[in-house]
Design a protein around this motif. Structure first.
Motif, PDB file in Angstrom:
ATOM      1  N   GLY A   1      -3.963   6.392   2.175  1.00 29.99           N
ATOM      2  CA  GLY A   1      -2.615   5.851   2.196  1.00 29.99           C
ATOM      3  C   GLY A   1      -2.321   4.801   1.146  1.00 29.99           C
ATOM      4  O   GLY A   1      -1.215   4.256   1.107  1.00 29.99           O
ATOM      5  N   THR A   2      -3.278   4.527   0.273  1.00 29.90           N
ATOM      6  CA  THR A   2      -3.088   3.524  -0.774  1.00 29.90           C
ATOM      7  C   THR A   2      -3.076   4.196  -2.133  1.00 29.90           C
ATOM      8  O   THR A   2      -4.021   4.916  -2.480  1.00 29.90           O
ATOM      9  CB  THR A   2      -4.218   2.476  -0.735  1.00 29.90           C
ATOM     10  N   GLU A   3      -2.016   3.965  -2.885  1.00 30.46           N
ATOM     11  CA  GLU A   3      -1.966   4.522  -4.238  1.00 30.46           C
ATOM     12  C   GLU A   3      -2.797   3.641  -5.159  1.00 30.46           C
ATOM     13  O   GLU A   3      -2.678   2.416  -5.150  1.00 30.46           O
ATOM     14  CB  GLU A   3      -0.525   4.599  -4.739  1.00 30.46           C
ATOM     15  N   THR A   4      -3.643   4.271  -5.949  1.00 27.74           N
ATOM     16  CA  THR A   4      -4.544   3.530  -6.821  1.00 27.74           C
ATOM     17  C   THR A   4      -4.751   4.300  -8.114  1.00 27.74           C
ATOM     18  O   THR A   4      -4.272   5.422  -8.271  1.00 27.74           O
ATOM     19  CB  THR A   4      -5.893   3.280  -6.102  1.00 27.74           C
TER      20      THR A   4
ATOM     21  N   SER B   1      -2.714   8.403 -11.366  1.00 27.54           N
ATOM     22  CA  SER B   1      -2.788   7.694 -10.092  1.00 27.54           C
ATOM     23  C   SER B   1      -3.095   8.708  -8.998  1.00 27.54           C
ATOM     24  O   SER B   1      -2.858   9.907  -9.156  1.00 27.54           O
ATOM     25  CB  SER B   1      -1.485   6.952  -9.781  1.00 27.54           C
TER      26      SER B   1
ATOM     27  N   GLY C   1      -6.124  12.803  -1.146  1.00 28.49           N
ATOM     28  CA  GLY C   1      -5.090  12.493  -0.164  1.00 28.49           C
ATOM     29  C   GLY C   1      -5.401  12.951   1.236  1.00 28.49           C
ATOM     30  O   GLY C   1      -4.755  12.515   2.199  1.00 28.49           O
TER      31      GLY C   1
ATOM     32  N   VAL D   1     -10.643   2.218  -3.090  1.00 28.50           N
ATOM     33  CA  VAL D   1      -9.687   1.345  -2.416  1.00 28.50           C
ATOM     34  C   VAL D   1     -10.407   0.478  -1.399  1.00 28.50           C
ATOM     35  O   VAL D   1     -11.506   0.811  -0.934  1.00 28.50           O
ATOM     36  CB  VAL D   1      -8.569   2.143  -1.691  1.00 28.50           C
TER      37      VAL D   1
ATOM     38  N   THR E   1      -3.714   8.920  -4.377  1.00 29.17           N
ATOM     39  CA  THR E   1      -3.617   8.233  -3.088  1.00 29.17           C
ATOM     40  C   THR E   1      -4.877   8.485  -2.279  1.00 29.17           C
ATOM     41  O   THR E   1      -5.305   9.627  -2.095  1.00 29.17           O
ATOM     42  CB  THR E   1      -2.386   8.712  -2.301  1.00 29.17           C
TER      43      THR E   1
END
Length: 199
Positions: free
Chosen positions: A147-150, A142, A193, A171, A144
């Motif tokens: 700001g979105t973990e994917t 995974s 990130g 994302v 980020t």
């Protein structure tokens, strides 16, 4: 009373679906542009080498399931923000910001047009390199992004004549979709990130 023919049934179904904006084929392409580019901050260890807005033409396919199976094909012309960076060690990191396109009105179906583009072409754009092959993407870990973990996807690609490990994350970001692709040797952590984007 004469029973309805199959042709009559198909015409009736098509007429009903036309009112909902759901048709197997749409004649007019959707034209859309991304609203704001994803970027790496100037303080990062990467330098900006490419900054442009290419136009991508593709066909987005949407399958519907229910009482009747339907497939909708929609041509899309998308203007994409492209930012390509290079580290001091020569590793490339690319950001592609594409408009999230509503391809069907009811039910509302939104797609990232880059998901309908061949992986070789997408990696070529993101890394501004000659890419001959890209293996199947596989889930690796995974990460980020914005700001979105994917899910972090990895693959092996032939880039500029050499086989390279690459990594990809994707994302949704407001009205756009952001795809980040990086060369991913074992001793390098791609700066997913660190990516920023103006709202």
């Amino acid at each position: 009373m004469t029973p309805p023919t199959r042709r009559g049934f198909v015409v009736a179904c098509t007429a009903t679906l036309a009112g909902c904006g759901i048709l197997p084929e749409e004649s007019e392409p959707i034209e859309a542009s991304a609203t704001s580019p994803a970027e790496l901050p100037e303080s990062s260890d990467y330098s900006l080498v490419i900054e442009d807005s290419p136009t991508i033409e593709t066909t987005v396919t949407v399958d519907f399931s229910g009482d009747v199976q339907l497939t909708s094909h929609q041509n899309v012309i998308a203007t994409v923000f492209r930012r390509v960076y290079e580290s001091a060690g020569g590793e490339r990191f690319g950001l592609l910001t594409a408009p999230a396109v509503q391809v069907v009105d009811q039910p509302e179906v939104v797609r990232d047009p880059l998901t309908a583009v061949d992986s070789v072409r997408v990696v070529s754009l993101a890394m501004d390199a000659d890419v001959d092959t890209v293996s199947e993407w596989r889930e690796s870990d995974s990460a980020t992004l914005l700001g979105t973990e994917t899910t972090l996807m990895t693959a092996t690609a032939t880039v500029d004549g050499s086989e390279r490990d690459i990594a990809r994350v994707r994302v949704r970001a407001d009205e756009d979709s952001v795809t980040a692709i990086a060369a991913a040797p074992d001793d390098t952590v791609p700066p997913f990130g660190a990516v920023t984007r103006d709202a």
